[in-house]
Write an enzyme that holds these catalytic residues in place. Structure first.
Site, PDB file in Angstrom:
ATOM      1  N   TYR A   2      -4.272   5.779   5.746  1.00 30.60           N
ATOM      2  CA  TYR A   2      -3.654   5.616   4.427  1.00 30.60           C
ATOM      3  C   TYR A   2      -2.252   6.225   4.380  1.00 30.60           C
ATOM      4  CZ  TYR A   2      -3.364   5.068  -0.599  1.00 30.60           C
ATOM      5  OH  TYR A   2      -2.972   4.695  -1.853  1.00 30.60           O
ATOM      6  N   GLU A  37       5.221   1.426   4.641  1.00 28.21           N
ATOM      7  CA  GLU A  37       5.785   0.776   3.456  1.00 28.21           C
ATOM      8  C   GLU A  37       7.136   1.395   3.095  1.00 28.21           C
ATOM      9  OE1 GLU A  37       3.002   0.668   0.198  1.00 28.21           O
ATOM     10  OE2 GLU A  37       1.329   0.258   1.554  1.00 28.21           O
TER      11      GLU A  37
END
Length: 335
Positions: free
Chosen positions: A259, A266
């Protein structure tokens, strides 16, 4: 107590064992002939302190006494802590029946959901479709990585984007499921994850051809798919009341490295796209007179970077609480 020999034949309980008792270390034995028929297989449990023998009656009724002989054996004494006479048992049975009736009354007040099975079927199908979609993405990317090596980084978007578009568009249903109460998942983490991913996929990658051939696309898609490989089958099995411990552990553990890595990928994607949006002026907003100001989309992306890390923190905290709840030590209830 050592080597106990316990049996019931012809309605007689026979006991024989080596042990330390009133006569020191010796062989102790006795037998009891019951008043009425009992089951021939007693249940025995030996501890360091005592031996427990449970004998079941063949018919559930009240006996005048325990043994066939009228005079009770001298070594035999009742345990009054567990003793029940007929009136006590009737009272206990009455309390249990009242408790059962009250429970039925409470359950009858709760309205039954006529769409329960339909909702469960929908959730199973939703999680199954998402699992198959992300499995296809993960397997396809892995095979291409082994065959093409680093060259697979540059055309990931053109190969995988259609399936990722499908999965992430379908993921909007997770927000709807939480809103209408189909699932008990909190709304904010679902909104943060779904809209965050869709912003990267549709706005940043989907609108800029220059970004679609960047290696960072591979890592974004790969980290997303690894997390979902365990999340969706876990929820699918939960819908039908099945919990597989290895899958539970994977669902609440794999996110720990992947995660944050997905969030970092991103962020790299946004940083790489800022100069392109600045040069092209794409999505920039020009305000009319008298302001006559243009708000660059690249400036909004810089603000979004801060929101991205805040979103990662919110979801990380939520997932950590879930992991503690499912994998942490179970708290014992105080009696």
């Amino acid at each position: 107590l050592q080597n106990p020999d316990i049996s019931i034949t012809d309605n007689v309980l026979r006991f024989k064992a080596q042990g330390h008792g009133a006569k020191g270390d010796n062989i102790y034995e006795f037998q009891i002939e019951f008043l009425e028929p009992v089951e021939p297989k007693p249940v025995c449990r030996v501890t360091q302190r005592q031996l427990n023998i449970t004998v079941q009656k063949k018919e559930s009724n009240w006996w005048e006494r325990l043994t066939k002989q009228e005079k009770r054996p001298l070594f035999l004494a009742p345990d009054f802590d567990r003793w029940l006479d007929e009136s006590d048992a009737e009272m206990e049975l009455k309390e249990k029946e009242e408790e059962k009736i009250n429970k039925m009354k409470i359950e009858s007040r709760v309205p039954k959901d006529p769409f329960k099975h339909l909702k469960k079927g929908y959730l199973i199908m939703y999680n199954l479709v998402q699992f198959l979609g992300f499995s296809w993405i993960f397997v396809n990317m892995t095979v291409r990585l082994f065959i093409l090596g680093k060259d697979s980084f540059y055309d990931t978007f053109h190969t995988i984007a259609d399936m990722m578009y499908f999965c992430q568009t379908l993921a909007l249903m997770e927000i709807m499921n939480s809103l209408i109460g189909l699932v008990r998942s909190p709304l904010i983490p679902a909104v943060v994850q779904v809209f965050g991913r869709n912003f990267i996929l549709f706005v940043v990658l989907g609108s800029l051809e220059e970004m679609q051939s960047k290696p960072v696309v591979f890592f974004i898609f790969y980290f997303w798919s690894i997390i979902e490989l365990f999340r969706y089958p876990y929820y699918m099995l939960s819908c039908i009341g099945i919990e597989w411990k290895p899958l539970t552990w994977l669902r609440y553990t794999t996110w720990i490295p992947f995660y944050p890595l997905g969030g970092l990928a991103e962020a790299v994607c946004i940083v790489q796209s800022i100069p392109i949006f600045s040069e092209t002026g794409k999505f920039s907003l020009g305000l009319p007179n008298p302001l006559n100001v243009t708000i660059q989309f690249s400036f909004l992306l810089q603000i979004y970077l801060i929101a991205l890390f805040l979103g990662v923190f919110v979801n990380f905290r939520h997932l950590y609480k879930q992991r503690k709840q499912h994998l942490g030590p179970k708290k014992r209830k105080m009696k």
